[in-house]
Write an enzyme that holds these catalytic residues in place. Sequence first.
Site, PDB file in Angstrom:
ATOM      1  N   ASP A 127       5.990  22.740  -7.968  1.00 27.06           N
ATOM      2  CA  ASP A 127       5.596  21.945  -9.121  1.00 27.06           C
ATOM      3  C   ASP A 127       5.812  22.873 -10.322  1.00 27.06           C
ATOM      4  O   ASP A 127       5.764  24.093 -10.180  1.00 27.06           O
ATOM      5  CB  ASP A 127       4.112  21.555  -9.004  1.00 27.06           C
ATOM      6  CG  ASP A 127       3.589  20.914 -10.275  1.00 27.06           C
ATOM      7  OD1 ASP A 127       4.245  19.985 -10.756  1.00 27.06           O
ATOM      8  OD2 ASP A 127       2.549  21.360 -10.779  1.00 27.06           O
ATOM      9  N   LYS A 128       6.094  22.316 -11.512  1.00 25.70           N
ATOM     10  CA  LYS A 128       6.394  23.170 -12.666  1.00 25.70           C
ATOM     11  C   LYS A 128       5.143  23.665 -13.382  1.00 25.70           C
ATOM     12  O   LYS A 128       4.842  24.845 -13.423  1.00 25.70           O
ATOM     13  CB  LYS A 128       7.284  22.426 -13.680  1.00 25.70           C
ATOM     14  CG  LYS A 128       7.603  23.276 -14.923  1.00 25.70           C
ATOM     15  CD  LYS A 128       8.402  22.487 -15.944  1.00 25.70           C
ATOM     16  CE  LYS A 128       7.557  21.477 -16.685  1.00 25.70           C
ATOM     17  NZ  LYS A 128       6.576  22.104 -17.622  1.00 25.70           N
ATOM     18  N   THR A 129       4.395  22.713 -13.962  1.00 25.22           N
ATOM     19  CA  THR A 129       3.306  23.073 -14.871  1.00 25.22           C
ATOM     20  C   THR A 129       2.168  23.764 -14.136  1.00 25.22           C
ATOM     21  O   THR A 129       1.621  23.229 -13.188  1.00 25.22           O
ATOM     22  CB  THR A 129       2.789  21.820 -15.592  1.00 25.22           C
ATOM     23  OG1 THR A 129       3.900  21.132 -16.135  1.00 25.22           O
ATOM     24  CG2 THR A 129       1.810  22.184 -16.686  1.00 25.22           C
TER      25      THR A 129
ATOM     26  N   THR B   8       8.833  17.910 -10.792  1.00 26.32           N
ATOM     27  CA  THR B   8       7.831  17.834 -11.859  1.00 26.32           C
ATOM     28  C   THR B   8       7.727  16.438 -12.439  1.00 26.32           C
ATOM     29  O   THR B   8       8.696  15.675 -12.429  1.00 26.32           O
ATOM     30  CB  THR B   8       8.176  18.846 -12.984  1.00 26.32           C
ATOM     31  OG1 THR B   8       7.241  18.719 -14.043  1.00 26.32           O
ATOM     32  CG2 THR B   8       9.577  18.606 -13.539  1.00 26.32           C
ATOM     33  N   GLY B   9       6.568  16.117 -12.951  1.00 22.40           N
ATOM     34  CA  GLY B   9       6.364  14.845 -13.641  1.00 22.40           C
ATOM     35  C   GLY B   9       6.906  14.891 -15.059  1.00 22.40           C
ATOM     36  O   GLY B   9       6.962  13.878 -15.757  1.00 22.40           O
TER      37      GLY B   9
ATOM     38  N   LYS C  32       7.184  12.781  -4.668  1.00 25.83           N
ATOM     39  CA  LYS C  32       7.146  14.169  -4.196  1.00 25.83           C
ATOM     40  C   LYS C  32       7.087  14.199  -2.667  1.00 25.83           C
ATOM     41  O   LYS C  32       7.724  15.040  -2.029  1.00 25.83           O
ATOM     42  CB  LYS C  32       5.941  14.910  -4.794  1.00 25.83           C
ATOM     43  CG  LYS C  32       6.132  15.242  -6.264  1.00 25.83           C
ATOM     44  CD  LYS C  32       5.076  16.194  -6.782  1.00 25.83           C
ATOM     45  CE  LYS C  32       5.303  16.453  -8.269  1.00 25.83           C
ATOM     46  NZ  LYS C  32       4.365  17.405  -8.842  1.00 25.83           N
TER      47      LYS C  32
ATOM     48  N   ASP D 280      -0.457  22.420  -8.087  1.00 34.61           N
ATOM     49  CA  ASP D 280      -1.843  22.664  -8.499  1.00 34.61           C
ATOM     50  C   ASP D 280      -2.594  21.411  -8.909  1.00 34.61           C
ATOM     51  O   ASP D 280      -3.748  21.497  -9.310  1.00 34.61           O
ATOM     52  CB  ASP D 280      -1.871  23.670  -9.660  1.00 34.61           C
ATOM     53  CG  ASP D 280      -1.290  23.082 -10.942  1.00 34.61           C
ATOM     54  OD1 ASP D 280      -0.551  22.086 -10.855  1.00 34.61           O
ATOM     55  OD2 ASP D 280      -1.594  23.608 -12.026  1.00 34.61           O
TER      56      ASP D 280
ATOM     57  N   ASP E 276       0.057  16.622  -6.742  1.00 31.78           N
ATOM     58  CA  ASP E 276       0.734  17.413  -5.713  1.00 31.78           C
ATOM     59  C   ASP E 276       0.072  17.291  -4.340  1.00 31.78           C
ATOM     60  O   ASP E 276       0.661  17.681  -3.337  1.00 31.78           O
ATOM     61  CB  ASP E 276       0.729  18.902  -6.111  1.00 31.78           C
ATOM     62  CG  ASP E 276       1.393  19.141  -7.450  1.00 31.78           C
ATOM     63  OD1 ASP E 276       2.461  18.547  -7.679  1.00 31.78           O
ATOM     64  OD2 ASP E 276       0.845  19.900  -8.258  1.00 31.78           O
TER      65      ASP E 276
END
Length: 700
Positions: free
Chosen positions: A392-394, A540-541, A568, A587, A591
Amino acid sequence: MENHEHHNHDEMDHSKMDHSKMKHKKEDHSKMNHKGGDHSGHNPGHGQMGHDHHKMMIADFRKRFWVTLVLTIPILFFSPMIQDFFGYEFLLPGNPYILFALSTIVYFYGGWPFLKGFWSEIKKGAPGMMTLISMAISVAYFYSTATVFGLRGEDFFWELSTLIAIMLLGHWIEMKSVLGASKALQLLVSMMPAEAHRVKGDIIEDIPLEDLLKDDVILVKPGEKVPADGIIVDGSSYLNESMLTGESKPVKKDENDKVIGGSVNGNSTLKVKVEHTGKDSYLNKVIKMVEEAQKTKSKMQNLSDRAAKWLTYIALAIGFGTLAVWLILGFPFVYALERMVTVMVIACPHALGLAIPLVVAISTAVSAQNGLLIRNRTAFEESRKISALLFDKTGTLTKGDFGVTRIESVSETYSSEEILRLSSALEQSSEHPIAVGIIKKVKEDNMTIPKPENFNAITGKGVEANVEGKQVKVVSPGYLRDEKITIPEDAYSDAAETVVFVLIDGKLAGYIALADEIRPESAEAIKVFKKNNIKVLMATGDNERTAKAVSDKLGLDGYYAEVLPHQKVEIVKELESKGEFVAMTGDGVNDAPALAKADVGIAVGSGTDVAAETADIILVNSNPQDIANLILFGKATYNKMIQNLIWATGYNVVAIPLAAGVLYSSGFVLGPAVGAVFMSLSTIIVAINAQLLKRKIGKK
């Protein structure tokens, strides 16, 4: 989606809020009582029953272990075989009966979980560790009891009690290491508030969430969680949906826009018409996905159970074979029986009971000291197989904070520090993510924020005010285009940045760029993964532009943008179908289903409790480099387990034939006392080998 609007602009980027501080109280759980009986306040929530049952079982094993240990001490002390071995004598009147009485309590009380497990395994037709333990303790107990009441031979009471004590300890350690697996769903449920403010005419009443009905109108105050899915009928606000959808920025919501239950309202009051409650809500659909993913998670059958299964067959075959052979050779039944009993007891080594749990306990403790919390042992053991990492990115590859990355002056009159100071005057009372980022930077630099006068919002374009006698505007690129002001060529160095421009007295003075910064450790970690032939992907969203910028900067093997939770899971499934062994790192609640579905789910510690409880492994320091440590330490741990199983079962390969009497013609038969020495030695070797694992962590 463009990234360059400001204030009332829909197009903005923002990081996830720091929800690591969001602690969920137990009251929230008890008040959960959604329609449809999903989370009744009178019944245990998702997984609650199993969770409590698991805790009760751990307490039961602990209690049985301590009682057995206390009784084992006098059994060892009064045992003739132990006295012979250590060269002392202390026999009380009725010594055999004392041993029998104490051992009977140990057998039926301490051995009960294994006897119960034996019946369970036999019913399923799958003999394993419980069958092997039950067989050994039962043969030892009934044979020893027979020697007390007239059968010629030596008792095995000491062997019985030590075996039960060590097996109880091993199972207690093992069960403690997997406690908490069912918390994920309870934490998801606790994201919803316990009450809602229902609007009836001019009256606002607080009602329990379970009393909320479709088409009710509810009031959502600033900073509150939205109690149910619905449509805004009055007001507009920024809503933080990052915990649900993965979008890193708060989303602007106006009248007739949909809102999701569990999202966090910004700084404006909203009236929402309820669409879905209880089991039909978006959050409940996520809960359902987590449930299903947890159920379908592949479980590698425990290696020690497989070894125990084959040892059971071997011990039974050799045991009865030994009895038959000695009888055929014309030896007395009592002698043949003693040989058989020795084989059966030796077949269940203490070392095998400790081989896996001891490595688990040490690897769990050592990992925790190095920033890795292991919740699922099987996934940790299998981390050595990871071939694809889905991030996941953020908050994972990036910091999760919307911060100032650059301040540039294009004016000879004003420095970058002065531009930041003057613009902060306009931002100090705003909750907008860009404003929050600018004020945070000002506070970090210990600047004094001046007071604004004649403050005014430029609809959809920015804000303006008089500051220290100057007219200051903080605006979007759209405002510059409308006013025919040229945008500096180097304003956009990174597509992932949001840029706002500062005008002083009608002239462009400079600009401020903000972004969700990439973690400094991310690039280094990705090099390590590539060196180990692991593909690194991002889901990522966030919008396509931001996702591509982060992917390009880090040199990822690929990325998926604007991804929803169920997508995902689909990405994980797709990668698995291609033969990849997938690790998912994230996180947020968004997810959670993918973390549960992946072969190995890794949550970063700065994220939500939900993600952490759904994952198999948690990175305490949110450092992607820790994942490299995880994979390498997982390999070392697995190797130790294999080594320990070889030591534990290798002892049997030597001891069982000797106990059966294969060297009888040479004048050597392995007696119970010598067998005990072999067994103790095997246990010591296993324990020392497990301790050596501490040296393996953090070696690249």
